[in-house]
Scaffold this active site. Structure first.
Site, PDB file in Angstrom:
ATOM      1  N   HIS A  83      70.562-100.751  21.570  1.00 29.04           N
ATOM      2  CA  HIS A  83      71.547-101.612  22.237  1.00 29.04           C
ATOM      3  C   HIS A  83      71.485-101.480  23.761  1.00 29.04           C
ATOM      4  CE1 HIS A  83      75.054-104.097  22.354  1.00 29.04           C
ATOM      5  NE2 HIS A  83      75.703-103.206  23.087  1.00 29.04           N
ATOM      6  N   GLY A  93      79.687-109.743  11.446  1.00 28.71           N
ATOM      7  CA  GLY A  93      79.289-111.155  11.494  1.00 28.71           C
ATOM      8  C   GLY A  93      80.211-111.993  12.364  1.00 28.71           C
ATOM      9  N   ARG A 104      85.244-108.974  24.193  1.00 27.75           N
ATOM     10  CA  ARG A 104      85.842-108.457  22.961  1.00 27.75           C
ATOM     11  C   ARG A 104      87.004-107.547  23.333  1.00 27.75           C
ATOM     12  NH1 ARG A 104      83.808-107.258  17.484  1.00 27.75           N
ATOM     13  NH2 ARG A 104      81.635-107.601  18.071  1.00 27.75           N
ATOM     14  N   ASP A 164      75.807-113.217  23.576  1.00 34.07           N
ATOM     15  CA  ASP A 164      76.433-112.534  24.719  1.00 34.07           C
ATOM     16  C   ASP A 164      75.374-112.203  25.773  1.00 34.07           C
ATOM     17  OD1 ASP A 164      75.132-110.223  23.758  1.00 34.07           O
ATOM     18  OD2 ASP A 164      76.901-109.563  22.658  1.00 34.07           O
ATOM     19  N   LYS A 221      80.572-113.265  26.249  1.00 32.65           N
ATOM     20  CA  LYS A 221      81.502-112.837  25.185  1.00 32.65           C
ATOM     21  C   LYS A 221      82.418-111.740  25.713  1.00 32.65           C
ATOM     22  CE  LYS A 221      80.247-109.794  21.917  1.00 32.65           C
ATOM     23  NZ  LYS A 221      79.470-109.200  20.824  1.00 32.65           N
ATOM     24  N   GLY A 249      78.737 -83.909  -2.172  1.00 34.35           N
ATOM     25  CA  GLY A 249      78.256 -84.894  -1.200  1.00 34.35           C
ATOM     26  C   GLY A 249      77.276 -84.344  -0.172  1.00 34.35           C
ATOM     27  N   GLU A 250      77.005 -83.033  -0.186  1.00 32.70           N
ATOM     28  CA  GLU A 250      76.069 -82.480   0.797  1.00 32.70           C
ATOM     29  C   GLU A 250      74.622 -82.802   0.405  1.00 32.70           C
ATOM     30  OE1 GLU A 250      77.058 -78.321   1.104  1.00 32.70           O
ATOM     31  OE2 GLU A 250      78.966 -78.744   2.099  1.00 32.70           O
ATOM     32  N   GLN A 261      78.222 -97.457  21.135  1.00 32.19           N
ATOM     33  CA  GLN A 261      79.181 -96.623  21.882  1.00 32.19           C
ATOM     34  C   GLN A 261      78.360 -95.865  22.934  1.00 32.19           C
ATOM     35  OE1 GLN A 261      82.486 -96.863  21.461  1.00 32.19           O
ATOM     36  NE2 GLN A 261      82.947 -95.390  23.052  1.00 32.19           N
TER      37      GLN A 261
HETATM   38  C1  R5P Z   1      77.476-106.130  20.629  1.00 34.15           C
HETATM   39  O1  R5P Z   1      77.407-106.126  21.863  1.00 34.15           O
HETATM   40  C2  R5P Z   1      76.290-106.343  19.751  1.00 34.15           C
HETATM   41  O2  R5P Z   1      75.189-106.769  20.478  1.00 34.15           O
HETATM   42  C3  R5P Z   1      76.594-107.308  18.628  1.00 34.15           C
HETATM   43  O3  R5P Z   1      76.860-108.575  19.183  1.00 34.15           O
HETATM   44  C4  R5P Z   1      77.770-106.864  17.832  1.00 34.15           C
HETATM   45  O4  R5P Z   1      77.639-105.515  17.517  1.00 34.15           O
HETATM   46  C5  R5P Z   1      77.905-107.658  16.569  1.00 34.15           C
HETATM   47  O5  R5P Z   1      78.993-107.151  15.842  1.00 34.15           O
HETATM   48  P1  R5P Z   1      79.773-108.072  14.824  1.00 34.15           P
HETATM   49  O6  R5P Z   1      78.769-108.630  13.868  1.00 34.15           O
HETATM   50  O7  R5P Z   1      80.745-107.139  14.149  1.00 34.15           O
HETATM   51  O8  R5P Z   1      80.471-109.124  15.617  1.00 34.15           O
END
Ligand code: R5P
Length: 292
Positions: free
Chosen positions: A128, A222, A190, A165, A188, A36-37, A95
């Site tokens: 992000h 999704g 989570r 969000d 949103k 796998g390398e 992250q």
């Molecule tokens: C999170 O803050 C991102 O902007 C996306 O909304 C998120 O990563 C989407 O992830 P998923 O499709 O797993 O809900």
């Protein structure tokens, strides 16, 4: 002289960028050992050149990141004058801070590795959270592909651009400037342990009997998009279209989104997928031209 080094994850994209800029492409011989390398070998010595490595880091992220590190170290050992890394999708970007005590801040670790290796410049697309660039001293360019993604929906009438969000609110606002209508967004939450999502609309944009294009930076499982599409449909939106920059589309993400009521899913080609219909190549090429 500038030369393009396309990594194994972005061979076609690297070649297209080179073609637009009329630059030489240095092919990279690539194979995977039985364990796998990754094995990589540049087709020629590039001492004295300025290298632009193109390698997106979509899944398998760790493999693609490690290949990127190998390429950076190799071209620098060969004696290139400067290395620019073009990473259209920078993995681990979500992250970006400590959400729970004692956890990793993955994207900062990646940026620090790039810094230690000696890159001069990073070009990425819709990261992000661009605040993470404050952790390193090399030049970081975050391109927005939101407008070119919005252009895809330009033929629709009476459109509301929507964000699932608050983080994507800026995207919806930018897209609304292309689409010519208002923009709205959800708040949103989570659950960091269970992953469960709750969503409430902020602002008072009416979606009833209107076309809605939902914009997010990433679609992974999704779940976020499907939930937002369902709420918008329940509120009477005539059609809902799902758009994102980076389509990771894990598990049954596509099916989930379509079954929630979306007409289509459209993304850019920062990550290759069946829905990657909008190319970021001209945007990246133009940026490279401006800085070279
Ligand atoms: C999170 O803050 C991102 O902007 C996306 O909304 C998120 O990563 C989407 O992830 P998923 O499709 O797993 O809900």
């Amino acid at each position: 002289m500038l030369i393009i080094v396309p990594g194994p994850a972005s061979v076609k994209m690297g070649e297209k960028i080179a073609e637009i800029l009329n630059l030489e492409t240095i092919n990279v011989e690539f194979k995977v050992f039985p364990d796998g390398e990754s094995y990589l070998r540049l087709k020629r010595d590039i001492k004295g050149e300025k290298a632009i490595i193109v390698q997106s880091t979509y899944p398998p992220q760790d493999t693609h990141l490690f290949q990127l590190y190998l390429l950076i170290d190799t071209v620098l050992r060969q004696g290139v004058k400067e290395v620019t890394v073009t990473v259209p999708y920078l993995a681990y970007s979500r992250q970006d801070k400590i959400f729970r005590p004692n956890e990793v801040v993955s994207v900062v670790t990646i940026l620090r590795i790039l810094e230690k290796l000696g890159v001069a410049r990073l070009i990425t697309v819709n990261i992000h959270e661009s605040k993470v660039f404050q952790n390193v001293s090399f030049s970081c360019i975050n391109l927005s592909a939101t407008r070119i993604l919005a252009e895809y929906f330009k033929s629709l009438n009476d459109v509301v651009a929507f964000a699932p969000d608050v983080k994507a609110k800026r995207m919806a606002e930018e897209a609304s400037q292309v689409l010519g209508g208002p923009y709205g967004w959800f708040r949103k939450e989570r659950d960091r342990v269970t992953g469960e999502i709750t969503m409430n609309q902020d602002g008072d944009v009416e979606v009833k009997n209107r076309e809605v294009v939902l914009f997010d930076d990433i679609i992974s499982t999704g779940a976020t998009t499907a939930k937002a599409v369902k709420i918008l449909k329940d509120r009477g939106a005539s059609h809902v279209y799902a758009a994102c920059i980076h389509a990771l589309l894990r598990e049954d993400a596509y099916k989930k989104i379509i079954e929630s009521g979306a007409e289509v899913v459209v993304a850019t080609d920062t990550t290759p997928s069946e829905v990657s219909k909008v190319s970021v190549v001209p945007l990246i090429a133009q940026t490279l031209k401006n800085i070279s």
